[in-house]
Design a protein around this motif. Structure first.
Motif, mmCIF file in Angstrom:
data_model
loop_
_atom_site.group_PDB
_atom_site.id
_atom_site.type_symbol
_atom_site.label_atom_id
_atom_site.label_comp_id
_atom_site.label_asym_id
_atom_site.label_seq_id
_atom_site.Cartn_x
_atom_site.Cartn_y
_atom_site.Cartn_z
ATOM 1 N N SER A 57 0.849 -1.191 0.000
ATOM 2 C CA SER A 57 0.000 0.000 0.000
ATOM 3 C C SER A 57 0.881 1.236 0.000
ATOM 4 N N GLY A 58 0.386 2.277 -0.651
ATOM 5 C CA GLY A 58 1.106 3.544 -0.643
ATOM 6 C C GLY A 58 2.494 3.474 -1.235
ATOM 7 N N GLY A 59 2.666 2.623 -2.258
ATOM 8 C CA GLY A 59 3.974 2.533 -2.897
ATOM 9 C C GLY A 59 5.002 1.758 -2.102
ATOM 10 N N GLN A 60 4.562 1.030 -1.055
ATOM 11 C CA GLN A 60 5.466 0.243 -0.222
ATOM 12 C C GLN A 60 4.957 -1.188 -0.133
ATOM 13 N N VAL A 61 5.876 -2.132 -0.103
ATOM 14 C CA VAL A 61 5.544 -3.525 0.169
ATOM 15 C C VAL A 61 6.092 -3.866 1.547
ATOM 16 N N ALA A 62 5.224 -4.490 2.373
ATOM 17 C CA ALA A 62 5.610 -4.840 3.740
ATOM 18 C C ALA A 62 5.572 -6.353 3.881
ATOM 19 N N VAL A 63 6.670 -6.931 4.345
ATOM 20 C CA VAL A 63 6.775 -8.364 4.599
ATOM 21 C C VAL A 63 7.065 -8.549 6.077
ATOM 22 N N THR A 64 6.217 -9.315 6.763
ATOM 23 C CA THR A 64 6.414 -9.566 8.193
ATOM 24 C C THR A 64 6.709 -11.044 8.421
ATOM 25 N N VAL A 65 7.612 -11.299 9.349
ATOM 26 C CA VAL A 65 7.913 -12.653 9.814
ATOM 27 C C VAL A 65 7.589 -12.679 11.298
ATOM 28 N N ALA A 66 6.531 -13.406 11.668
ATOM 29 C CA ALA A 66 6.054 -13.423 13.051
ATOM 30 C C ALA A 66 6.168 -14.823 13.626
ATOM 31 N N ASP A 67 6.382 -14.908 14.930
ATOM 32 C CA ASP A 67 6.430 -16.203 15.625
ATOM 33 C C ASP A 67 5.832 -16.029 17.013
ATOM 34 N N ASN A 68 5.563 -17.119 17.659
ATOM 35 C CA ASN A 68 5.051 -17.079 19.039
ATOM 36 C C ASN A 68 6.081 -17.648 19.994
ATOM 37 N N SER A 81 8.185 -6.916 19.839
ATOM 38 C CA SER A 81 8.255 -8.175 20.573
ATOM 39 C C SER A 81 7.749 -8.009 21.994
ATOM 40 N N GLU A 82 7.198 -9.103 22.523
ATOM 41 C CA GLU A 82 6.795 -9.171 23.924
ATOM 42 C C GLU A 82 7.344 -10.466 24.509
ATOM 43 N N PRO A 83 7.934 -10.397 25.679
ATOM 44 C CA PRO A 83 8.482 -11.621 26.280
ATOM 45 C C PRO A 83 7.415 -12.697 26.426
ATOM 46 N N MET A 84 7.763 -13.911 26.000
ATOM 47 C CA MET A 84 6.918 -15.107 26.085
ATOM 48 C C MET A 84 5.685 -15.041 25.195
ATOM 49 N N LYS A 85 5.584 -14.049 24.322
ATOM 50 C CA LYS A 85 4.443 -13.963 23.411
ATOM 51 C C LYS A 85 4.862 -14.016 21.953
ATOM 52 N N GLY A 86 6.105 -13.663 21.668
ATOM 53 C CA GLY A 86 6.557 -13.762 20.300
ATOM 54 C C GLY A 86 7.154 -12.470 19.769
ATOM 55 N N THR A 87 7.622 -12.559 18.535
ATOM 56 C CA THR A 87 8.310 -11.439 17.893
ATOM 57 C C THR A 87 7.772 -11.257 16.479
ATOM 58 N N VAL A 88 7.660 -9.989 16.064
ATOM 59 C CA VAL A 88 7.231 -9.652 14.704
ATOM 60 C C VAL A 88 8.289 -8.746 14.092
ATOM 61 N N VAL A 89 8.899 -9.201 12.992
ATOM 62 C CA VAL A 89 9.883 -8.407 12.263
ATOM 63 C C VAL A 89 9.252 -7.965 10.954
ATOM 64 N N THR A 90 9.267 -6.655 10.690
ATOM 65 C CA THR A 90 8.643 -6.106 9.485
ATOM 66 C C THR A 90 9.711 -5.486 8.598
ATOM 67 N N GLN A 103 13.330 -9.241 25.581
ATOM 68 C CA GLN A 103 13.156 -8.326 26.701
ATOM 69 C C GLN A 103 13.200 -6.870 26.206
ATOM 70 N N PRO A 104 12.421 -5.965 26.849
ATOM 71 C CA PRO A 104 12.386 -4.565 26.385
ATOM 72 C C PRO A 104 13.751 -3.892 26.361
ATOM 73 N N GLU A 105 14.610 -4.196 27.353
ATOM 74 C CA GLU A 105 15.922 -3.549 27.391
ATOM 75 C C GLU A 105 16.823 -4.034 26.262
ATOM 76 N N ASP A 106 16.524 -5.247 25.729
ATOM 77 C CA ASP A 106 17.334 -5.762 24.617
ATOM 78 C C ASP A 106 16.773 -5.354 23.263
ATOM 79 N N LEU A 107 15.470 -5.065 23.222
ATOM 80 C CA LEU A 107 14.819 -4.807 21.947
ATOM 81 C C LEU A 107 15.404 -3.585 21.235
ATOM 82 N N ALA A 108 15.657 -2.516 22.001
ATOM 83 C CA ALA A 108 16.176 -1.286 21.381
ATOM 84 C C ALA A 108 17.590 -1.453 20.852
#
Length: 471
Positions: free
Chosen positions: A388-399, A447-456, A404-409
């Motif tokens: 959409s809007g001239g962009q293609v978005a591909v996400t790879v998600a897992d559960n 990402s949320e601990p113990m819930k999974g990660t989504v990379v876009t 951890q929030p301190e590692d995510l950044a």
């Protein structure tokens, strides 16, 4: 000898102050000179004009010689000027000392009086041993100039006064310059002192000591520089720690496969090669560990290329949808040992992009590999593509276990591997991020601990002819 900022600052302030004092001194002395000489000339002109007017009015009908004697006889005893009566040619008939001479005076004031004007003369250089001020006024008889009345006075006393004032002014100027010099030393010390402290801290940082901190003394540019230097020291310290952690991690990652390879090599050397099952098992392990080593080395080479700015892309126009379908088939059976399900939601419309096929494949392989690596038994991994809007978005998600929030950044930064115990160099995401940015896109992680990660991964759609087939 090397000149420091303090020497240059003091020199510049002193030079500027010297020029200002010289300019003001020049203006002051010029003003004093003009005032004293101008006042004296005005006084002399007034007396000469008044006297000439009086004599022209009340001595009408007298000859020039008679007028000269009358003027001489009626001079005030308090008259300090030298008074001379000249004939129309400029010859002195008589002066205030009672002497007559054949001397001809040809100064500009006399010339002007000969033309029937009041003339003034101020000599800059001595005339007959001294500098003078002179005023000449025509003596008239029935609109005819029959002589010249000349008042002159020595200007030497005035120049002596002006000289004394100039000398006093010079001493005052020297005092101002000396005061300014001392003040500039104090100012330079207050400015250069913090800079020297910052220089010493920077030198300590250059030797690897990132624990030093600069003191913010003033809320100005130097204070801002101190804060920036402290921030840089803190960031360099963090970077240095991550680098050592990374080296330790990579060393461990290299040692494990090398140990396995060496162990199985020694086993095969001293063992019974006729045992085909054991030999094949050893060769399989050695091949797998060799692949791990090759992957680590390739990551290190790629990262070094990105850091040096030497990575070159070979972009072409192709359909990203084809690549995603290929990866779906490639990873379909990857999760069978852990019963991980792989889902794919890929649109039927083409997803044309302009990029390097191999490098983009490297990105998505790395993302899928990470997703399977951190997803627990009976989990899932999902690939989703949209545009959409001239962009293609591909996400790879897992559960999976999440981040951890301190590692995510910090993920995607150089030398950062995180706290995971899984094998790997920790360079994968950093390389992926660099590749996507080289394609004009963006990589983001949620990402949320113990819930999974989504990379876009977001990439610009190619606007133009559609690709006929994939690479």
């Amino acid at each position: 000898m090397k000149k420091g900022i303090k020497v240059r600052l003091v020199s510049y302030i002193t030079i500027v102050l010297l020029l200002i004092v010289l300019l003001l001194e020049g203006i002051f002395i010029f003003g004093i000179h003009s005032y004293y000489l101008g006042t004296a000339m005005d006084t002399l002109t007034s007396r000469a004009s008044t006297s000439a007017t009086f004599f022209n009015k009340y001595l009408e009908g007298y000859s020039i010689n008679e007028r000269a004697r009358y003027i001489l006889e009626n001079l005030s005893r308090e008259e300090s000027s030298k008074v001379e009566v000249l004939d129309p040619s400029g010859a002195v008939i008589i002066n205030s000392f009672g002497f007559a001479s054949k001397e001809h005076i040809e100064t500009p004031d006399v010339t002007s009086a000969q033309d029937n004007h009041i003339g003034t003369f101020r000599s800059i250089t001595p005339v007959q041993g001294e500098r003078i001020l002179a005023v000449s006024v025509p003596l008239r008889e029935y609109d005819t100039t029959i002589g010249i009345l000349r008042f002159s006075v020595s200007a030497e006393p005035l120049y002596e006064v002006i000289l004394k004032i100039a000398i006093n002014a010079a001493w005052v100027g020297l005092g101002v310059i000396a005061f300014g010099f001392v003040l500039s030393l104090l100012i330079a010390k207050r400015i250069v002192g913090p800079i020297q402290q910052l220089t010493e801290i920077a030198q300590k940082m250059a030797t690897g000591n990132f624990n030093v901190r600069a003191q913010k003394r003033y809320d100005d540019e130097i204070g801002t520089l101190a804060v920036t230097l402290n921030y840089m020291s803190e960031e360099l310290g963090k970077s240095e720690k991550m680098k050592y952690d990374f080296i330790s991690s990579v060393t461990h990652e290299l040692r494990t496969p090398l140990t396995s390879i060496k162990g199985w090599g020694e086993t095969l050397l001293v063992g019974d090669l006729s045992d085909k099952e054991e030999t094949l098992q050893g060769l399989e392990v050695m091949t797998g560990e060799t692949d791990r080593l090759i992957g680590l080395v390739e990551d290190l080479l790629d990262f070094s290329k990105f850091q040096a700015g030497e990575m070159q892309l070979e972009p072409l126009i192709y359909d990203l949808r084809k690549l995603l379908e290929e990866l779906h088939l490639q990873f379909r059976y990857r999760g069978q040992p852990k019963q991980i399900h792989l889902y794919a939601e890929i649109p039927e419309q083409p997803l044309p992009v302009y990029g390097d096929f191999n490098r983009l494949k490297q990105v998505f392989v790395n993302l899928l590999d990470n997703a399977f690596k951190f997803t627990p038994v009976q989990g899932f991994v999902r690939i989703t593509a949209s545009f959409s809007g001239g962009q293609v978005a591909v996400t790879v998600a897992d559960n999976g276990e999440g981040i951890q929030p301190e590692d995510l950044a910090k993920l995607g930064t150089k030398f950062y591997k995180g706290k995971s115990r899984q094998s790997g160099s920790g360079l994968g995401l950093a390389i992926c991020k660099e590749i996507i940015e080289l394609h004009g896109g963006r990589l983001s992680i949620r990402s949320e601990p113990m819930k999974g990660t989504v990379v876009t991964v977001e990439l610009p759609l190619h606007q133009g002819p559609q690709p006929e087939s994939s690479s």
